[in-house]
Design an enzyme around this catalytic site. Structure first.
Site, PDB file in Angstrom:
ATOM      1  N   THR A 201      93.940 129.903  69.229  1.00  0.00           N
ATOM      2  CA  THR A 201      94.663 129.367  70.428  1.00  0.00           C
ATOM      3  C   THR A 201      93.451 128.954  71.052  1.00  0.00           C
ATOM      4  O   THR A 201      92.304 129.146  70.829  1.00  0.00           O
ATOM      5  CB  THR A 201      95.004 130.808  70.880  1.00  0.00           C
ATOM      6  OG1 THR A 201      95.838 130.380  72.102  1.00  0.00           O
ATOM      7  CG2 THR A 201      93.993 131.744  71.274  1.00  0.00           C
ATOM      8  N   GLU A 202      94.054 128.203  72.149  1.00  0.00           N
ATOM      9  CA  GLU A 202      92.823 127.570  73.168  1.00  0.00           C
ATOM     10  C   GLU A 202      91.848 126.556  72.444  1.00  0.00           C
ATOM     11  O   GLU A 202      90.897 126.430  72.645  1.00  0.00           O
ATOM     12  CB  GLU A 202      92.043 128.747  73.944  1.00  0.00           C
ATOM     13  CG  GLU A 202      92.835 129.492  74.591  1.00  0.00           C
ATOM     14  CD  GLU A 202      93.601 129.138  75.917  1.00  0.00           C
ATOM     15  OE1 GLU A 202      92.901 128.058  76.195  1.00  0.00           O
ATOM     16  OE2 GLU A 202      94.761 129.614  75.981  1.00  0.00           O
TER      17      GLU A 202
ATOM     18  N   LYS B 199      95.558 122.339  71.655  1.00  0.00           N
ATOM     19  CA  LYS B 199      96.693 121.369  71.004  1.00  0.00           C
ATOM     20  C   LYS B 199      97.424 120.551  72.107  1.00  0.00           C
ATOM     21  O   LYS B 199      97.888 119.554  71.842  1.00  0.00           O
ATOM     22  CB  LYS B 199      97.734 122.528  70.672  1.00  0.00           C
ATOM     23  CG  LYS B 199      97.279 123.256  69.265  1.00  0.00           C
ATOM     24  CD  LYS B 199      98.349 124.259  68.808  1.00  0.00           C
ATOM     25  CE  LYS B 199      98.864 125.110  69.772  1.00  0.00           C
ATOM     26  NZ  LYS B 199      97.831 126.288  70.282  1.00  0.00           N
ATOM     27  N   THR B 200      97.535 121.123  73.415  1.00  0.00           N
ATOM     28  CA  THR B 200      98.306 120.345  74.341  1.00  0.00           C
ATOM     29  C   THR B 200      97.636 118.953  74.801  1.00  0.00           C
ATOM     30  O   THR B 200      97.967 117.884  74.992  1.00  0.00           O
ATOM     31  CB  THR B 200      98.820 121.007  75.482  1.00  0.00           C
ATOM     32  OG1 THR B 200      99.463 122.196  75.175  1.00  0.00           O
ATOM     33  CG2 THR B 200      99.511 120.236  76.550  1.00  0.00           C
TER      34      THR B 200
ATOM     35  N   LYS C  66     108.241 121.857  73.009  1.00  0.00           N
ATOM     36  CA  LYS C  66     107.562 123.121  72.954  1.00  0.00           C
ATOM     37  C   LYS C  66     108.453 124.194  72.901  1.00  0.00           C
ATOM     38  O   LYS C  66     108.765 124.605  73.725  1.00  0.00           O
ATOM     39  CB  LYS C  66     106.596 123.127  74.125  1.00  0.00           C
ATOM     40  CG  LYS C  66     105.685 124.383  74.328  1.00  0.00           C
ATOM     41  CD  LYS C  66     104.570 124.267  73.531  1.00  0.00           C
ATOM     42  CE  LYS C  66     103.448 125.457  73.776  1.00  0.00           C
ATOM     43  NZ  LYS C  66     102.538 125.618  73.153  1.00  0.00           N
TER      44      LYS C  66
ATOM     45  N   SER D 128     104.897 131.129  75.764  1.00  0.00           N
ATOM     46  CA  SER D 128     104.391 132.310  76.450  1.00  0.00           C
ATOM     47  C   SER D 128     103.099 131.934  77.169  1.00  0.00           C
ATOM     48  O   SER D 128     102.500 131.088  77.108  1.00  0.00           O
ATOM     49  CB  SER D 128     104.244 133.560  75.761  1.00  0.00           C
ATOM     50  OG  SER D 128     102.901 133.135  74.640  1.00  0.00           O
TER      51      SER D 128
ATOM     52  N   ASP E 282     101.832 123.831  79.440  1.00  0.00           N
ATOM     53  CA  ASP E 282     101.619 122.916  78.228  1.00  0.00           C
ATOM     54  C   ASP E 282     102.862 122.172  78.099  1.00  0.00           C
ATOM     55  O   ASP E 282     102.813 121.083  77.924  1.00  0.00           O
ATOM     56  CB  ASP E 282     101.227 123.783  77.119  1.00  0.00           C
ATOM     57  CG  ASP E 282     100.009 124.350  77.094  1.00  0.00           C
ATOM     58  OD1 ASP E 282      99.103 124.091  78.036  1.00  0.00           O
ATOM     59  OD2 ASP E 282      99.810 125.251  76.270  1.00  0.00           O
TER      60      ASP E 282
ATOM     61  N   GLU F 231     104.963 121.074  69.325  1.00  0.00           N
ATOM     62  CA  GLU F 231     103.822 121.631  69.439  1.00  0.00           C
ATOM     63  C   GLU F 231     104.080 123.260  69.275  1.00  0.00           C
ATOM     64  O   GLU F 231     104.960 123.841  69.981  1.00  0.00           O
ATOM     65  CB  GLU F 231     103.180 121.517  70.821  1.00  0.00           C
ATOM     66  CG  GLU F 231     101.830 122.074  70.890  1.00  0.00           C
ATOM     67  CD  GLU F 231     101.175 121.990  72.335  1.00  0.00           C
ATOM     68  OE1 GLU F 231     100.789 122.884  73.060  1.00  0.00           O
ATOM     69  OE2 GLU F 231     101.357 120.911  72.748  1.00  0.00           O
TER      70      GLU F 231
ATOM     71  N   GLY G 143      99.679 128.943  69.491  1.00  0.00           N
ATOM     72  CA  GLY G 143      98.550 129.694  68.800  1.00  0.00           C
ATOM     73  C   GLY G 143      98.116 128.881  67.606  1.00  0.00           C
ATOM     74  O   GLY G 143      98.070 127.751  67.759  1.00  0.00           O
TER      75      GLY G 143
END
Length: 224
Positions: free
Chosen positions: A12-13, A16-17, A38, A42, A55, A116, A119
């Site tokens: 995660t982080e 991806k976006t 998407k 969450s 996102d 997308e 995580g």
């Protein structure tokens, strides 16, 4: 027939976006009627229009097809946690049928559809399923986003191995600059190019100015 892709990350982080936005911009420049999807998000904010995810809004903004938010993000949850946890708590199951119905609807309207995930590769959707299971269910070729930092080589190789073990095609990978380049940045990239069993689609540099995100497509080539 529409081209379909699934974006996952080494964690995660990892951006991806940002990578998805870049791919949508590149697809638009190439003349595709592209759209981002998407299915599960969450970490959403409540607005007068309902729950909205940053996102998913970026995907909506950078899609050629201008569709309602719910078409881009049908399952939105407020708490920024693993989807299977908040889904069970709220009694809103995440089913393959729901995810696939949304994808099918977009595929009928667009000729280039980018999904997308949330995580990393094995993010759970329920007590018995993961995003990887759904990607395999849909037989989606995968693009891997690697956040370039210490440790990314191991994470990237493990994820690539897992994608291939699932029987899916790793169509390419993207190096994303999530921090200012360190001393060994070039060596990390060289090792990733050597070890990952798919072509590098490009490198998105570490960016700090909002206007720079309007021109992300220039850094990437589209997967084949």
């Amino acid at each position: 027939m529409s081209k379909r892709w699934f974006i996952t990350g080494t964690d995660t982080e990892v951006g991806k976006t940002v990578a998805s936005t870049a791919l949508l911009q590149a697809a638009s420049a190439a003349g595709f009627r592209c759209v981002g999807y998407k299915p599960v998000a969450s970490g959403c904010d409540m607005t007068p229009e309902g729950l909205r995810n940053e996102d998913a809004l970026a995907l909506q903004k950078n899609s050629v097809l201008k569709l309602p938010y719910d078409s881009i993000n049908p399952l939105a949850f407020a708490e920024p946690t693993s989807p299977h946890i908040i889904s069970a708590e709220e009694g809103r199951p995440i089913t393959f049928e729901r995810l696939s119905a949304g994808l099918a609807a977009l595929t009928q309207q667009a000729d280039w559809v980018l999904t997308e995930g949330a995580g990393g590769w094995f993010t759970p959707l329920s007590a018995s399923s993961t995003f990887a299971d759904w990607a395999r269910h849909e037989q989606l070729p995968v693009v891997l986003v690697v956040g370039v930092k210490l440790g990314c080589i191991n994470h990237a190789m493990l994820t690539a191995q897992a994608v291939q073990a699932s029987g899916l095609r790793l169509a390419g990978w993207i190096a994303n600059g999530i921090q200012a380049p360190g001393k060994r940045h070039a060596e990390y990239l060289a090792t990733l190019k050597q070890r990952l069993p798919a072509p590098m689609l490009g490198e998105i540099p570490f960016l700090t100015q909002p206007q720079q995100f309007e021109r992300l497509g220039q850094y990437l080539q589209l997967p084949e």
